[in-house]
Design a protein around this motif. Structure first.
Motif, mmCIF file in Angstrom:
data_model
loop_
_atom_site.group_PDB
_atom_site.id
_atom_site.type_symbol
_atom_site.label_atom_id
_atom_site.label_comp_id
_atom_site.label_asym_id
_atom_site.label_seq_id
_atom_site.Cartn_x
_atom_site.Cartn_y
_atom_site.Cartn_z
ATOM 1 N N ALA A 1 30.734 23.516 -56.359
ATOM 2 C CA ALA A 1 29.977 23.125 -55.174
ATOM 3 C C ALA A 1 29.678 24.324 -54.281
ATOM 4 O O ALA A 1 28.564 24.470 -53.769
ATOM 5 N N VAL A 2 30.668 25.195 -54.102
ATOM 6 C CA VAL A 2 30.475 26.374 -53.252
ATOM 7 C C VAL A 2 29.428 27.306 -53.861
ATOM 8 O O VAL A 2 28.528 27.793 -53.169
ATOM 9 N N ALA B 1 19.937 23.787 -46.363
ATOM 10 C CA ALA B 1 20.050 23.877 -47.822
ATOM 11 C C ALA B 1 21.491 23.724 -48.296
ATOM 12 O O ALA B 1 21.761 23.057 -49.300
ATOM 13 N N THR B 2 22.440 24.336 -47.592
ATOM 14 C CA THR B 2 23.845 24.219 -47.995
ATOM 15 C C THR B 2 24.350 22.791 -47.827
ATOM 16 O O THR B 2 25.122 22.297 -48.660
ATOM 17 N N ALA B 3 23.911 22.125 -46.771
ATOM 18 C CA ALA B 3 24.315 20.727 -46.556
ATOM 19 C C ALA B 3 23.797 19.841 -47.680
ATOM 20 O O ALA B 3 24.523 18.986 -48.213
ATOM 21 N N VAL B 4 22.540 20.039 -48.066
ATOM 22 C CA VAL B 4 21.944 19.250 -49.154
ATOM 23 C C VAL B 4 22.671 19.514 -50.468
ATOM 24 O O VAL B 4 22.983 18.576 -51.224
ATOM 25 N N ALA B 5 22.962 20.780 -50.750
ATOM 26 C CA ALA B 5 23.620 21.121 -52.003
ATOM 27 C C ALA B 5 25.015 20.525 -52.099
ATOM 28 O O ALA B 5 25.395 19.948 -53.121
ATOM 29 N N LEU B 6 25.797 20.642 -51.031
ATOM 30 C CA LEU B 6 27.151 20.072 -51.040
ATOM 31 C C LEU B 6 27.102 18.556 -51.154
ATOM 32 O O LEU B 6 27.906 17.942 -51.876
ATOM 33 N N GLY B 7 26.161 17.943 -50.461
ATOM 34 C CA GLY B 7 26.027 16.493 -50.539
ATOM 35 C C GLY B 7 25.610 16.023 -51.922
ATOM 36 O O GLY B 7 26.074 14.985 -52.399
ATOM 37 N N ALA B 8 24.760 16.798 -52.587
ATOM 38 C CA ALA B 8 24.252 16.411 -53.900
ATOM 39 C C ALA B 8 25.348 16.365 -54.956
ATOM 40 O O ALA B 8 25.247 15.604 -55.927
ATOM 41 N N VAL B 9 26.393 17.168 -54.793
ATOM 42 C CA VAL B 9 27.488 17.165 -55.766
ATOM 43 C C VAL B 9 28.719 16.448 -55.223
ATOM 44 O O VAL B 9 29.818 16.562 -55.779
ATOM 45 N N GLY B 10 28.547 15.710 -54.137
ATOM 46 C CA GLY B 10 29.625 14.903 -53.588
ATOM 47 C C GLY B 10 30.758 15.695 -52.982
ATOM 48 O O GLY B 10 31.904 15.230 -52.973
ATOM 49 N N ALA B 11 30.465 16.878 -52.444
ATOM 50 C CA ALA B 11 31.527 17.722 -51.901
ATOM 51 C C ALA B 11 31.360 18.007 -50.418
ATOM 52 O O ALA B 11 32.095 18.825 -49.869
ATOM 53 N N THR C 1 31.797 18.103 -46.665
ATOM 54 C CA THR C 1 32.629 17.810 -45.501
ATOM 55 C C THR C 1 32.177 18.794 -44.426
ATOM 56 O O THR C 1 31.734 19.910 -44.759
ATOM 57 N N PRO C 2 32.269 18.445 -43.168
ATOM 58 C CA PRO C 2 31.833 19.366 -42.120
ATOM 59 C C PRO C 2 32.545 20.718 -42.181
ATOM 60 O O PRO C 2 31.926 21.761 -41.957
ATOM 61 N N VAL C 3 33.839 20.699 -42.512
ATOM 62 C CA VAL C 3 34.603 21.944 -42.532
ATOM 63 C C VAL C 3 34.175 22.827 -43.698
ATOM 64 O O VAL C 3 33.977 24.039 -43.529
ATOM 65 N N LEU C 4 34.030 22.242 -44.893
ATOM 66 C CA LEU C 4 33.597 23.036 -46.042
ATOM 67 C C LEU C 4 32.177 23.545 -45.833
ATOM 68 O O LEU C 4 31.865 24.700 -46.172
ATOM 69 N N TRP C 5 31.318 22.707 -45.272
ATOM 70 C CA TRP C 5 29.940 23.144 -44.989
ATOM 71 C C TRP C 5 29.933 24.331 -44.033
ATOM 72 O O TRP C 5 29.198 25.297 -44.247
ATOM 73 N N ALA C 6 30.754 24.269 -42.989
ATOM 74 C CA ALA C 6 30.826 25.381 -42.036
ATOM 75 C C ALA C 6 31.320 26.656 -42.714
ATOM 76 O O ALA C 6 30.829 27.752 -42.431
ATOM 77 N N ALA C 7 32.284 26.518 -43.618
ATOM 78 C CA ALA C 7 32.811 27.681 -44.331
ATOM 79 C C ALA C 7 31.739 28.310 -45.212
ATOM 80 O O ALA C 7 31.563 29.536 -45.231
ATOM 81 N N VAL C 8 31.013 27.475 -45.942
ATOM 82 C CA VAL C 8 29.972 27.982 -46.836
ATOM 83 C C VAL C 8 28.831 28.611 -46.040
ATOM 84 O O VAL C 8 28.324 29.690 -46.389
#
Length: 292
Positions: A174-175, A221-231, A233-240
């Protein structure tokens, strides 16, 4: 799920998205008018993506062993580029090269060396000692501190984050996907919205072409990508997102001090490997922090 168990679910979800993105972008690049100055460069980048994406996903699909092989290969190549830019002697190159292989191997074969998803303090202490040894044994009283500092920085910047490919499991997929699409989103956002106004302001003099419009594009784009693979979370999105934004600036700082435009010249459309994975390195490091 355990950090070193790969169920392949994230890879399975990522494949259609990657295939669709490559297909759509390939058609778009092929349709660009020949008079467009960036046409040749964009085609080179697309071809590199078309090769890199299956290699990345295929390695992680194979499990922890494949992730180790990918991390070691990326690390060995990246430290070679870094050593050349930083002007480090062969002894430091040897230290970094060994670390690029040993750290992912520890994460794979000796899970006790990884406490949760944070590297054991004993490993960090050993890295600091090993980084200082070459200059200490050589008695370098002119550049010894600089050598040590640059070696420690490299250890924290390259081999350590790449252990995330092993310990993060499916989250690593996902990352990696989010960083790749985040780079595209940043380019699209900067191109579409970064011509005037507040969003056109540069993030840092280190890279004047990086604007707040690019950050906005990367965020979406990062939010869409993480959401598309079911991963997502606000914290992981912020990190990426932080990795996408600051990773490129970090490498720009290294390159500016070294007086080079790119970390290498062998990767079509990008320059060197570090020019391609700079955001991934920081994103993996931060992902390990927030998921520990």
């Amino acid at each position: 799920m355990s950090g070193v168990v790969f169920a392949g679910e994230a890879v399975g979800r990522a494949v259609p998205l990657v295939a669709g993105a490559l297909g759509a972008s390939g058609i778009a690049v092929a349709a660009l008018p020949s008079r467009l100055a960036m046409r040749a460069e964009l085609r080179k980048r697309w071809r590199t993506w078309a090769i890199a994406a299956p290699v990345f996903l295929g390695a992680l699909f194979l499990g922890a062993g494949g992730a180790f092989a990918l991390a070691a290969a990326l690390g060995a190549t990246a430290v070679g580029e870094y050593v050349q830019m930083a002007g480090l002697p062969r002894a430091e190159y040897a230290v970094l090269l060994v670390a690029a292989v040993v750290l992912p191997a520890l994460a794979w074969l000796v899970p006790a060396a990884v406490d949760g998803r944070a590297v054991d303090l004993r490993v960090v202490a050993l890295l600091l000692v090993v980084a200082a040894l070459p200059a200490l044994l050589a008695g370098d009283d002119e550049r010894g501190f600089t050598r040590c500092a640059r070696t420690v920085f490299a250890l924290l910047w390259i081999p350590l984050p790449l252990t995330g490919l092993v310990v993060l499991g499916d989250t690593a997929v996902a990352v990696g996907l989010a960083v790749a699409l985040g780079d595209v989103g940043a380019w699209c956002g900067g191109t579409a919205l970064g011509r005037r106004g507040v969003l056109a302001r540069s993030l840092s003099p280190l890279s004047p072409s990086k604007t707040w419009a690019g950050v906005l594009g990367a965020a979406g784009a990062t939010a869409v990508a993480l959401g598309a693979v079911g991963a997502f979370t606000p914290v992981l999105w912020a990190a990426v997102l932080t990795g996408c934004v600051l990773g490129d600036l970090l490498e720009s700082m290294v390159k500016r001090e070294a007086g080079v435009k790119d970390a290498g010249s062998w990767l079509p459309g990008f320059g060197g490997l570090l020019d391609r994975i700079d955001s991934l390195l920081l994103a993996l490091l931060l992902a390990m922090v927030v998921t520990a």
